[in-house]
Design a protein around this motif. Structure first.
Motif, short mmCIF file in Angstrom:
data_model
loop_
_atom_site.label_atom_id
_atom_site.label_comp_id
_atom_site.label_asym_id
_atom_site.label_seq_id
_atom_site.Cartn_x
_atom_site.Cartn_y
_atom_site.Cartn_z
N GLN A 131 53.27 41.35 41.87
CA GLN A 131 52.27 40.98 42.88
C GLN A 131 52.37 41.92 44.07
OE1 GLN A 131 49.91 38.32 43.07
NE2 GLN A 131 49.29 39.39 44.92
N VAL A 151 41.29 42.99 42.50
CA VAL A 151 40.87 41.70 41.94
C VAL A 151 42.07 40.95 41.38
CG1 VAL A 151 39.53 40.61 40.10
CG2 VAL A 151 38.48 42.38 41.51
N LEU A 152 42.90 41.63 40.63
CA LEU A 152 44.07 40.98 40.03
C LEU A 152 45.05 40.50 41.10
CD1 LEU A 152 45.33 40.23 37.34
CD2 LEU A 152 46.39 42.48 37.27
N THR A 193 43.46 37.62 43.26
CA THR A 193 43.30 36.40 42.47
C THR A 193 44.65 35.71 42.28
OG1 THR A 193 41.42 37.35 41.30
CG2 THR A 193 42.50 35.48 40.26
N GLN A 194 45.66 36.47 41.90
CA GLN A 194 46.98 35.87 41.70
C GLN A 194 47.54 35.31 42.99
OE1 GLN A 194 49.52 38.73 39.84
NE2 GLN A 194 48.42 38.64 37.91
N CYS A 237 45.87 34.33 45.73
CA CYS A 237 45.10 33.17 46.19
C CYS A 237 45.41 31.92 45.37
CB CYS A 237 43.61 33.47 46.16
SG CYS A 237 43.11 34.57 47.49
N ARG A 238 45.68 32.09 44.10
CA ARG A 238 46.07 30.94 43.28
C ARG A 238 47.40 30.36 43.74
NH1 ARG A 238 44.44 33.09 37.27
NH2 ARG A 238 42.21 32.82 37.52
N LYS A 291 46.60 29.78 48.21
CA LYS A 291 45.32 29.13 48.54
C LYS A 291 44.77 29.49 49.92
CE LYS A 291 45.73 26.12 44.97
NZ LYS A 291 46.01 26.88 43.81
N LEU A 314 40.90 35.67 50.51
CA LEU A 314 39.77 35.75 49.59
C LEU A 314 38.53 36.33 50.27
CD1 LEU A 314 38.78 35.12 46.72
CD2 LEU A 314 38.12 32.87 47.56
N VAL A 336 36.97 39.91 49.19
CA VAL A 336 35.61 39.96 48.63
C VAL A 336 34.70 40.81 49.52
CG1 VAL A 336 33.56 38.58 48.10
CG2 VAL A 336 35.81 37.83 47.32
N ASN A 351 47.79 38.84 51.94
CA ASN A 351 48.22 38.33 50.64
C ASN A 351 49.71 38.65 50.42
OD1 ASN A 351 47.48 37.08 48.12
ND2 ASN A 351 47.55 39.09 47.17
#
Length: 136
Positions: A7, A61-62, A65-66, A68-69, A72, A77, A81, A121
């Motif tokens: 990550q 993106v990867l 996405t990881q 944010c999962r 949160k 995000l 974006v 992130n």
């Protein structure tokens, strides 16, 4: 294997690619005046943005996405974006619809937003000590 280390590597790579894009946008005009031969290289062409995007988009993106999962965080995000939309849109249709200065500004703002998203992130994953066994 999606580990915390992977990550962080993806976020660092995406920050580096976004920064390279911003630097390219800001310094290329100066370099082309100082070193006109650069215009004949791939660095001096608009296709250089497409090449950077080809690497930055999937990594971003990867990584986003990881992350944010795991944590949160909506700011990550939204920044990610926004940055990806600005960079992608400007890369593919900016020449047709924007003047050179507006195109440069859109790319720099997009790269900055994307870098900010990845930096946040990275910090949140580091702070929250995201584990190797996080569910995706």
């Amino acid at each position: 294997m999606h580990s915390r280390r992977m990550q962080m590597v993806m976020d660092r790579a995406a920050i580096a690619l976004s920064t390279a894009c911003a630097i390219h946008c800001l310094l290329l005009p100066i370099l082309l005046v100082a070193l006109p031969a650069l215009a004949t290289t791939s660095i001096g062409r608009e296709s250089f943005h497409r090449l950077l995007l080809w690497f930055a988009f999937p990594v971003s993106v990867l990584a986003l996405t990881q992350g944010c999962r795991r944590h949160k965080d909506r700011i990550v995000l939204i920044a990610g974006v926004l940055g990806l939309v600005l960079i992608t849109t400007t890369t593919f249709i900016g020449e047709s619809f924007l003047n050179e200065n507006s195109e440069r500004l859109a790319m720099v703002v997009g790269a900055t937003a994307l870098s900010f998203g990845h930096f946040r992130n990275y910090r949140l994953c580091n702070k929250n000590n995201c584990k190797n066994n996080c569910k995706f």
